[in-house]
Design an enzyme around this catalytic site. Sequence first.
Site, PDB file in Angstrom:
ATOM      1  N   ASP A  90       0.842  -1.135   0.048  1.00  0.00           N
ATOM      2  CA  ASP A  90      -0.026   0.234  -0.059  1.00  0.00           C
ATOM      3  C   ASP A  90       0.749   1.113   0.049  1.00  0.00           C
ATOM      4  OD1 ASP A  90      -3.327   0.138   0.818  1.00  0.00           O
ATOM      5  OD2 ASP A  90      -2.203   1.743   1.009  1.00  0.00           O
ATOM      6  N   PHE A 114     -28.313  -6.816  -7.704  1.00  0.00           N
ATOM      7  CA  PHE A 114     -29.455  -7.572  -7.543  1.00  0.00           C
ATOM      8  C   PHE A 114     -29.785  -7.531  -5.919  1.00  0.00           C
ATOM      9  CE2 PHE A 114     -31.262 -10.564 -10.511  1.00  0.00           C
ATOM     10  CZ  PHE A 114     -30.817 -10.014 -11.786  1.00  0.00           C
ATOM     11  N   ALA A 124     -24.240  -8.846  -9.309  1.00  0.00           N
ATOM     12  CA  ALA A 124     -24.701  -9.258  -8.137  1.00  0.00           C
ATOM     13  C   ALA A 124     -25.028  -8.081  -6.809  1.00  0.00           C
ATOM     14  CB  ALA A 124     -23.155 -10.133  -7.499  1.00  0.00           C
ATOM     15  N   CYS A 156     -20.058   0.041  -1.446  1.00  0.00           N
ATOM     16  CA  CYS A 156     -20.086  -0.461  -2.814  1.00  0.00           C
ATOM     17  C   CYS A 156     -21.404  -0.455  -3.498  1.00  0.00           C
ATOM     18  CB  CYS A 156     -19.545  -1.941  -2.725  1.00  0.00           C
ATOM     19  SG  CYS A 156     -17.762  -1.958  -2.408  1.00  0.00           S
ATOM     20  N   LYS A 194     -19.969  -9.242 -11.247  1.00  0.00           N
ATOM     21  CA  LYS A 194     -19.785  -8.367  -9.738  1.00  0.00           C
ATOM     22  C   LYS A 194     -20.681  -7.235  -9.826  1.00  0.00           C
ATOM     23  CE  LYS A 194     -18.195  -7.011  -5.864  1.00  0.00           C
ATOM     24  NZ  LYS A 194     -18.771  -7.795  -4.823  1.00  0.00           N
TER      25      LYS A 194
HETATM   26  N1  LIG Z   1     -15.288  -3.217   1.082  1.00  0.00           N
HETATM   27  C1  LIG Z   1     -15.911  -4.219   0.749  1.00  0.00           C
HETATM   28  O1  LIG Z   1     -16.517  -4.805   1.636  1.00  0.00           O
HETATM   29  C2  LIG Z   1     -15.488  -4.738  -0.711  1.00  0.00           C
HETATM   30  C3  LIG Z   1     -14.916  -4.210  -1.675  1.00  0.00           C
HETATM   31  N2  LIG Z   1     -14.780  -4.487  -2.988  1.00  0.00           N
HETATM   32  C4  LIG Z   1     -14.197  -3.740  -3.965  1.00  0.00           C
HETATM   33  O2  LIG Z   1     -12.758  -3.768  -3.591  1.00  0.00           O
HETATM   34  C5  LIG Z   1     -11.968  -2.696  -4.110  1.00  0.00           C
HETATM   35  C6  LIG Z   1     -11.178  -2.160  -2.765  1.00  0.00           C
HETATM   36  O3  LIG Z   1     -12.155  -1.897  -1.692  1.00  0.00           O
HETATM   37  P1  LIG Z   1     -11.740  -1.587  -0.216  1.00  0.00           P
HETATM   38  O4  LIG Z   1     -10.685  -2.724   0.256  1.00  0.00           O
HETATM   39  O5  LIG Z   1     -12.878  -1.325   0.530  1.00  0.00           O
HETATM   40  O6  LIG Z   1     -11.129  -0.081  -0.414  1.00  0.00           O
HETATM   41  P2  LIG Z   1     -10.062   0.474   0.520  1.00  0.00           P
HETATM   42  O7  LIG Z   1     -10.233   1.901   0.432  1.00  0.00           O
HETATM   43  O8  LIG Z   1     -10.294   0.062   2.030  1.00  0.00           O
HETATM   44  O9  LIG Z   1      -8.506   0.051   0.141  1.00  0.00           O
HETATM   45  C7  LIG Z   1      -7.965   0.330  -0.772  1.00  0.00           C
HETATM   46  C8  LIG Z   1      -6.349   0.840  -0.722  1.00  0.00           C
HETATM   47  O10 LIG Z   1      -5.774   0.762  -1.940  1.00  0.00           O
HETATM   48  C9  LIG Z   1      -4.517   1.653  -1.379  1.00  0.00           C
HETATM   49  N3  LIG Z   1      -4.076   2.165  -2.712  1.00  0.00           N
HETATM   50  C10 LIG Z   1      -4.746   3.153  -3.657  1.00  0.00           C
HETATM   51  N4  LIG Z   1      -4.123   3.110  -4.701  1.00  0.00           N
HETATM   52  C11 LIG Z   1      -2.694   2.619  -4.531  1.00  0.00           C
HETATM   53  C12 LIG Z   1      -1.639   2.514  -5.162  1.00  0.00           C
HETATM   54  N5  LIG Z   1      -1.448   2.749  -6.392  1.00  0.00           N
HETATM   55  N6  LIG Z   1      -0.484   1.732  -4.926  1.00  0.00           N
HETATM   56  C13 LIG Z   1      -0.713   1.102  -3.681  1.00  0.00           C
HETATM   57  N7  LIG Z   1      -2.027   1.150  -2.947  1.00  0.00           N
HETATM   58  C14 LIG Z   1      -2.915   1.799  -3.332  1.00  0.00           C
HETATM   59  C15 LIG Z   1      -5.118   2.738  -0.708  1.00  0.00           C
HETATM   60  O11 LIG Z   1      -4.271   3.381   0.038  1.00  0.00           O
HETATM   61  C16 LIG Z   1      -5.931   1.884   0.274  1.00  0.00           C
HETATM   62  O12 LIG Z   1      -5.388   1.599   1.628  1.00  0.00           O
HETATM   63  C17 LIG Z   1     -13.186  -1.612  -4.606  1.00  0.00           C
HETATM   64  O13 LIG Z   1     -13.121  -1.693  -5.894  1.00  0.00           O
HETATM   65  C18 LIG Z   1     -14.478  -2.314  -3.897  1.00  0.00           C
HETATM   66  O14 LIG Z   1     -15.371  -1.962  -4.665  1.00  0.00           O
HETATM   67  C19 LIG Z   1     -15.360  -5.729  -3.356  1.00  0.00           C
HETATM   68  C20 LIG Z   1     -16.082  -6.390  -2.271  1.00  0.00           C
HETATM   69  C21 LIG Z   1     -15.973  -6.255  -0.895  1.00  0.00           C
HETATM   70  O1  LIG Z   2     -18.937  -5.144  -3.102  1.00  0.00           O
HETATM   71  C1  LIG Z   2     -19.149  -5.111  -1.881  1.00  0.00           C
HETATM   72  O2  LIG Z   2     -18.594  -4.254  -1.350  1.00  0.00           O
HETATM   73  C2  LIG Z   2     -19.911  -6.149  -1.066  1.00  0.00           C
HETATM   74  O3  LIG Z   2     -21.211  -5.461  -0.894  1.00  0.00           O
HETATM   75  C3  LIG Z   2     -22.105  -6.077   0.055  1.00  0.00           C
HETATM   76  O4  LIG Z   2     -21.560  -6.312   1.461  1.00  0.00           O
HETATM   77  P1  LIG Z   2     -21.566  -5.302   2.449  1.00  0.00           P
HETATM   78  O5  LIG Z   2     -22.005  -3.840   1.888  1.00  0.00           O
HETATM   79  O6  LIG Z   2     -20.231  -5.234   3.169  1.00  0.00           O
HETATM   80  O7  LIG Z   2     -22.726  -5.350   3.476  1.00  0.00           O
HETATM   81  P2  LIG Z   2     -24.274  -6.044   3.141  1.00  0.00           P
HETATM   82  O8  LIG Z   2     -24.263  -7.220   4.385  1.00  0.00           O
HETATM   83  O9  LIG Z   2     -24.554  -6.404   1.741  1.00  0.00           O
HETATM   84  O10 LIG Z   2     -24.892  -4.854   3.499  1.00  0.00           O
HETATM   85  C4  LIG Z   2     -24.977  -3.626   2.849  1.00  0.00           C
HETATM   86  C5  LIG Z   2     -26.167  -2.673   3.455  1.00  0.00           C
HETATM   87  O11 LIG Z   2     -27.621  -3.034   3.199  1.00  0.00           O
HETATM   88  C6  LIG Z   2     -27.996  -3.145   4.420  1.00  0.00           C
HETATM   89  N1  LIG Z   2     -29.090  -4.394   4.579  1.00  0.00           N
HETATM   90  C7  LIG Z   2     -28.911  -5.571   4.309  1.00  0.00           C
HETATM   91  C8  LIG Z   2     -29.389  -6.667   4.235  1.00  0.00           C
HETATM   92  C9  LIG Z   2     -30.797  -6.504   4.425  1.00  0.00           C
HETATM   93  O12 LIG Z   2     -31.740  -7.404   4.394  1.00  0.00           O
HETATM   94  N2  LIG Z   2     -31.060  -5.097   4.656  1.00  0.00           N
HETATM   95  C10 LIG Z   2     -30.357  -3.908   4.651  1.00  0.00           C
HETATM   96  O13 LIG Z   2     -30.850  -2.842   4.978  1.00  0.00           O
HETATM   97  C11 LIG Z   2     -27.147  -3.312   5.534  1.00  0.00           C
HETATM   98  O14 LIG Z   2     -27.510  -2.828   6.929  1.00  0.00           O
HETATM   99  C12 LIG Z   2     -25.963  -2.357   4.948  1.00  0.00           C
HETATM  100  O15 LIG Z   2     -26.043  -1.075   5.185  1.00  0.00           O
HETATM  101  C13 LIG Z   2     -22.226  -7.632  -0.369  1.00  0.00           C
HETATM  102  O16 LIG Z   2     -23.265  -8.113   0.503  1.00  0.00           O
HETATM  103  C14 LIG Z   2     -21.147  -8.386  -0.801  1.00  0.00           C
HETATM  104  O17 LIG Z   2     -21.150  -9.548  -1.345  1.00  0.00           O
HETATM  105  C15 LIG Z   2     -20.020  -7.218  -1.846  1.00  0.00           C
HETATM  106  O18 LIG Z   2     -19.069  -8.214  -1.888  1.00  0.00           O
END
Ligand SMILES: NC(=O)C1=CN([C@@H]2O[C@H](COP(=O)(O)OP(=O)(O)OC[C@H]3O[C@@H](n4cnc5c(N)ncnc54)[C@H](O)[C@@H]3O)[C@@H](O)[C@H]2O)C=CC1
Ligand SMILES: O=C(O)[C@H]1O[C@H](OP(=O)(O)OP(=O)(O)OC[C@H]2O[C@@H](n3ccc(=O)[nH]c3=O)[C@H](O)[C@@H]2O)[C@H](O)[C@@H](O)[C@@H]1O
Length: 485
Positions: free
Chosen positions: A48, A238, A235, A288, A232
């Site tokens: 990072d 939906f 999903a 997201c 992605k």
């Molecule tokens: N947060 C979640 O629950 C989920 C997120 N995603 C996707 O995953 C991706 C990452 O999300 P998060 O982990 O939540 O983001 P985040 O903001 O927590 O982490 C991203 C990291 O990348 C670093 N970064 C940025 N540019 C950089 C570079 N050029 N070199 C090195 N490090 C760099 C930043 O400093 C930061 O620490 C996004 O596209 C998001 O949509 C997918 C599924 C779940």
């Molecule tokens: O791409 C992503 O970032 C992720 O987004 C969501 O995960 P997340 O946002 O971490 O959490 P969720 O459990 O999906 O909840 C999202 C929001 O919906 C709300 N929620 C969820 C479920 C429900 O029945 N009702 C409701 O209001 C939660 O409270 C929260 O604010 C998806 O569930 C993950 O599969 C996906 O990887």
Amino acid sequence: MMNGHGDSVFAKSIRTSKVACIGAGYVGGPTMATIAQRCPHIQVYVLDISQSRIAAWNSDQLPIYEPGLDDVVKECRGRNLHFTTDVSGMVKECDIIFVSVNTPTKTRGLGAGRAADLATWELAARCIAENADGPKIVIEKSTVPVRTAAAVQRVLEANEKPDVKFVILSNPEFLAEGTAMKDLEKPDRVLLGGPEDEDGQFALKLLVDVYANWVPREKILTTNLWSSELSKLVANAFLAQRISSINAISMLCEKTGANVKEVAHAIGLDSRIGPKFLNASVGFGGSCFQKDILNLVYLCESFGLPQVAAYWQQVVDMNEVQKHNFTRKVIDAMFNTVNRKKIAIFGFAFKKDTGDTRETPALTVCSLLMSDGAILHVYDPKVTREQALQEFRDHRLEFDFEKQFFWEEDAESAVQDSHAILILTEWDAFKGYDYSLFRKRMRKPAFLFDGRNILDHDKLADIGFEVHSIGKPPLRSRAPINNSH
Ligand SMILES: NC(=O)C1=CN([C@@H]2O[C@H](COP(=O)(O)OP(=O)(O)OC[C@H]3O[C@@H](n4cnc5c(N)ncnc54)[C@H](O)[C@@H]3O)[C@@H](O)[C@H]2O)C=CC1
Ligand SMILES: O=C(O)[C@H]1O[C@H](OP(=O)(O)OP(=O)(O)OC[C@H]2O[C@@H](n3ccc(=O)[nH]c3=O)[C@H](O)[C@@H]2O)[C@H](O)[C@@H](O)[C@@H]1O
């Protein structure tokens, strides 16, 4: 890592014992920690640019709260899991590179407010291109618009190093915050997309073999690049659509005397609908859902599909309506004003079991209440005041925070002398409180607004609260008059 190497020059020169991940965030950290735990034969480097984030990953106070994460990091860190800011050095060292950088919504320029901002991705790709002195497999872990791999390929190849071949794979992440470690350990599926040529198929097989160390093969799907990238976004669209659908119905329930919990249960028993993700709420949050749907909307418009774009836009619009509707309900019930009234806010994180506040519905609700003059006292087990304030700043929302926005160490202090309690996050701890005691400490009439439908509303009315929830008619206090103070 591989049982057998491919025959091409590319396949023969890929070194498989080291893996890097650019981006040590909510996805990069937990995902790589899981790979390190499940594949002790692979050295995993999480990279990072943020010094403070890497320092936190190397400390006892990890930068994110996620149940179960501490144990896995403790087990693997220093053994085969390493956190470092030496991005270019490790990009040189590793031939398999995940990229899990943030991909927020563009805030200015073409597509502002909707398109994905791929600037961080482009920087990461440029860094790989500049430092590569041999073949690399680059894996899109971030959520990206469909066809991003084509753009990445151009950036990577622009450096004109004839001996350096890049293969790009798509491997979107489906974990949810709060359950990330469980989701990673037992995913519903792992999705991998890759090019259909020989080297693409070789790279795909290599990655399948990594996951096969702990994920049953039948749960590892391989597709072409574009299907994987698009799946992605679809999903998330939906999932969010289910929440907006049940939230839309909750408004109708409130008008008709139906109870949204009963409706959700009744429809969820239909196996074609299923019971999950039907909890009506104050609105969905998280980094997201909104950004990914807006991204989908933008893509549809760009590809000349305005009706499809409008269809998905409604999911986000309905979520805004729900947050505003909930707040209007609060103000209406409290005699049409919350001016100078102390209100206890339970929960600021966007969901339980996370300290993440990105796009939390609490931000909208708190802002609307402060606009009406309310004095908020917030308690959240995992969020700090500074973090909440940063969220307001990030959205350019300005209030007199010193006078209107107080942070409390516990729920009890938030409640003292308040007119109302608002539940905005579904933390389990909120269910176990002594609400009878809370009510005694509050102004009367004591209001409770359950934005997550997690409490026993009949019991609260019996105690003496006026209870408002989502998708149910309000309940007036049922406490005997002499009990009302
Ligand atoms: N947060 C979640 O629950 C989920 C997120 N995603 C996707 O995953 C991706 C990452 O999300 P998060 O982990 O939540 O983001 P985040 O903001 O927590 O982490 C991203 C990291 O990348 C670093 N970064 C940025 N540019 C950089 C570079 N050029 N070199 C090195 N490090 C760099 C930043 O400093 C930061 O620490 C996004 O596209 C998001 O949509 C997918 C599924 C779940
Ligand atoms: O791409 C992503 O970032 C992720 O987004 C969501 O995960 P997340 O946002 O971490 O959490 P969720 O459990 O999906 O909840 C999202 C929001 O919906 C709300 N929620 C969820 C479920 C429900 O029945 N009702 C409701 O209001 C939660 O409270 C929260 O604010 C998806 O569930 C993950 O599969 C996906 O990887």
